[in-house]
Design a protein around this motif. Sequence first.
Motif, PDB file in Angstrom:
ATOM      1  N   GLY A 200      11.871  -4.987 -11.192  1.00 46.87           N
ATOM      2  CA  GLY A 200      11.427  -5.947 -10.193  1.00 46.87           C
ATOM      3  C   GLY A 200      11.642  -5.414  -8.794  1.00 46.87           C
ATOM      4  N   VAL A 201      10.675  -5.672  -7.910  1.00 49.17           N
ATOM      5  CA  VAL A 201      10.769  -5.226  -6.520  1.00 49.17           C
ATOM      6  C   VAL A 201      10.392  -6.380  -5.610  1.00 49.17           C
ATOM      7  CG1 VAL A 201       9.885  -3.634  -4.775  1.00 49.17           C
ATOM      8  CG2 VAL A 201      10.194  -2.849  -7.132  1.00 49.17           C
ATOM      9  N   LEU A 202      11.232  -6.638  -4.610  1.00 42.12           N
ATOM     10  CA  LEU A 202      10.964  -7.681  -3.626  1.00 42.12           C
ATOM     11  C   LEU A 202      10.936  -7.051  -2.240  1.00 42.12           C
ATOM     12  CD1 LEU A 202      10.429 -10.683  -3.275  1.00 42.12           C
ATOM     13  CD2 LEU A 202      12.888 -11.060  -3.104  1.00 42.12           C
ATOM     14  N   LEU A 203       9.764  -7.161  -1.600  1.00 45.42           N
ATOM     15  CA  LEU A 203       9.543  -6.536  -0.299  1.00 45.42           C
ATOM     16  C   LEU A 203       9.602  -7.573   0.815  1.00 45.42           C
ATOM     17  CD1 LEU A 203       6.579  -4.167  -1.278  1.00 45.42           C
ATOM     18  CD2 LEU A 203       9.022  -3.624  -1.202  1.00 45.42           C
TER      19      LEU A 203
ATOM     20  N   ALA B 247       0.832  -1.203   0.000  1.00 46.18           N
ATOM     21  CA  ALA B 247       0.000   0.000   0.000  1.00 46.18           C
ATOM     22  C   ALA B 247       0.867   1.253   0.000  1.00 46.18           C
ATOM     23  CB  ALA B 247      -0.931  -0.016   1.213  1.00 46.18           C
ATOM     24  N   GLN B 248       1.984   1.218   0.720  1.00 39.24           N
ATOM     25  CA  GLN B 248       2.856   2.388   0.766  1.00 39.24           C
ATOM     26  C   GLN B 248       3.591   2.591  -0.549  1.00 39.24           C
ATOM     27  OE1 GLN B 248       5.256   2.712   4.267  1.00 39.24           O
ATOM     28  NE2 GLN B 248       6.338   4.526   3.558  1.00 39.24           N
ATOM     29  N   VAL B 249       4.117   1.526  -1.128  1.00 40.18           N
ATOM     30  CA  VAL B 249       4.852   1.659  -2.389  1.00 40.18           C
ATOM     31  C   VAL B 249       3.922   2.093  -3.514  1.00 40.18           C
ATOM     32  CG1 VAL B 249       6.120   0.399  -4.171  1.00 40.18           C
ATOM     33  CG2 VAL B 249       6.664   0.023  -1.762  1.00 40.18           C
ATOM     34  N   LEU B 250       2.806   1.376  -3.683  1.00 44.00           N
ATOM     35  CA  LEU B 250       1.887   1.702  -4.777  1.00 44.00           C
ATOM     36  C   LEU B 250       1.173   3.023  -4.526  1.00 44.00           C
ATOM     37  CD1 LEU B 250       0.363  -1.830  -5.468  1.00 44.00           C
ATOM     38  CD2 LEU B 250       2.242  -0.685  -6.654  1.00 44.00           C
ATOM     39  N   GLY B 251       1.008   3.387  -3.260  1.00 47.76           N
ATOM     40  CA  GLY B 251       0.376   4.657  -2.946  1.00 47.76           C
ATOM     41  C   GLY B 251       1.192   5.855  -3.391  1.00 47.76           C
ATOM     42  N   ALA B 252       2.484   5.660  -3.633  1.00 40.44           N
ATOM     43  CA  ALA B 252       3.354   6.740  -4.090  1.00 40.44           C
ATOM     44  C   ALA B 252       3.349   6.885  -5.602  1.00 40.44           C
ATOM     45  CB  ALA B 252       4.784   6.504  -3.591  1.00 40.44           C
TER      46      ALA B 252
ATOM     47  N   PRO C 129       9.959   3.767   2.356  1.00 42.91           N
ATOM     48  CA  PRO C 129       9.422   5.041   1.857  1.00 42.91           C
ATOM     49  C   PRO C 129      10.102   5.554   0.591  1.00 42.91           C
ATOM     50  CG  PRO C 129       9.792   5.142   4.232  1.00 42.91           C
ATOM     51  CD  PRO C 129      10.461   3.894   3.743  1.00 42.91           C
ATOM     52  N   ALA C 130      11.304   5.071   0.297  1.00 42.26           N
ATOM     53  CA  ALA C 130      12.030   5.553  -0.884  1.00 42.26           C
ATOM     54  C   ALA C 130      11.753   4.743  -2.136  1.00 42.26           C
ATOM     55  CB  ALA C 130      13.536   5.553  -0.587  1.00 42.26           C
ATOM     56  N   ILE C 131      11.092   3.585  -2.000  1.00 41.98           N
ATOM     57  CA  ILE C 131      10.929   2.696  -3.155  1.00 41.98           C
ATOM     58  C   ILE C 131       9.949   3.274  -4.171  1.00 41.98           C
ATOM     59  CG2 ILE C 131      10.125   0.420  -3.914  1.00 41.98           C
ATOM     60  CD1 ILE C 131      11.270  -0.719  -1.321  1.00 41.98           C
ATOM     61  N   GLY C 132       8.793   3.733  -3.741  1.00 40.94           N
ATOM     62  CA  GLY C 132       7.815   4.300  -4.674  1.00 40.94           C
ATOM     63  C   GLY C 132       8.366   5.469  -5.462  1.00 40.94           C
ATOM     64  N   PRO C 133       8.955   6.481  -4.801  1.00 42.50           N
ATOM     65  CA  PRO C 133       9.537   7.597  -5.558  1.00 42.50           C
ATOM     66  C   PRO C 133      10.618   7.159  -6.541  1.00 42.50           C
ATOM     67  CG  PRO C 133       9.269   8.213  -3.262  1.00 42.50           C
ATOM     68  CD  PRO C 133       8.929   6.756  -3.357  1.00 42.50           C
ATOM     69  N   ARG C 134      11.435   6.166  -6.170  1.00 41.52           N
ATOM     70  CA  ARG C 134      12.458   5.698  -7.094  1.00 41.52           C
ATOM     71  C   ARG C 134      11.827   5.005  -8.304  1.00 41.52           C
ATOM     72  NH1 ARG C 134      17.974   4.953  -7.454  1.00 41.52           N
ATOM     73  NH2 ARG C 134      17.854   6.963  -6.390  1.00 41.52           N
TER      74      ARG C 134
END
Length: 345
Positions: free
Chosen positions: A275-278, A172-177, A329-334
């Motif tokens: 690709g992103v792995l959380l 939710a935080q990543v996609l919310g950005a 918090p930095a993943i979405g903006p990147r």
Amino acid sequence: MIVEDSLVMRRLLAHIVSRDPRLALAAAVASAEEALQELPRVRPDVISMDIRLPGMDGLEATRRIMAEHPTPIVVIAGAVQDESFNISMNALRAGALSVVEKPVGIETGGHEQIAETICTQLYIMSQVPVIRQRPSIAPRLRPPLPDAAPRPAQAPAVLAIAASTGGPPALAQVLGALPVDFPLPVLLVQHMGAAFMEGFANWLDGLVPLPVRLAEEGTVPKPGHVYVAPGDRHLLLSPQNTLRLSLEKPIASQRPSATLLFRSVATAAGARALGVLLTGMGEDGAIGLAEMRQAGGYTITENESTAVVYGMPAAAVRLGGSSLSLPLPAIGPRLLQLARKEAFG
């Protein structure tokens, strides 16, 4: 500790727990207020939490427990299509670790499998270190950290993202950005019980700017849309740029498998894959992310500083599958920065 207002369900859960040699019942209480009162004395390793409780509900109880007596919490959810499931998902945002299906009775079909899932989740989550959570406030986005690897050589064409334990609030935080005009389709794997996936997609759809839906066989993924792997199906991207759903055997006990998603995207998109792995327990996704990077794609893992469980990202880093490790918090903006085509001339 079991927190459940129904006497019948409380006894059923106590029976399920008592049969498992990995677990011992510390307490069984009928309300959140009683749970909070008993916590300092009982000091359980893990809590089974109902959501619909008299007085204080399970969501508020989760918030209070994580603020006052941090303890791993597994939400036991009943109906999966109504408002109570949204409350369950919000409990995950408040600090609960996972959600599992509530048993309906010993004679009911599938009872043994549900009982095994409950016990396994309680045992696994009892091992997870949790930290005190302050009252929820809007997170301040940190600027992206400097690259530890060259930027992608080509503008990305697709984003694949996966998570397990702790995943729903992280996703939710990543996609919310990401804004509504995000230029890439997003393919998503979240490890969760099959019965919950439609509710999870609906919950996420109500939280983030991008439209979210369960993936369907043969769909051509559209930019700015999120496609969630449905329950008990692998989600794959075909070389023809269509979505495929597969009943191939589980990989590392997981179906859907993050590794199979990443592998298919590596094959279909090559150097144009992101690709992103959380956060997540185990190693699913690590091999696939490494294959994506080897194919020229750009890969991001969640940094240990923010991961609820640094299992899956750590495995990817060990295998050389991470182009860059970032705090959540930095993943979405990147991702937004990487997806902008004008950045590539």
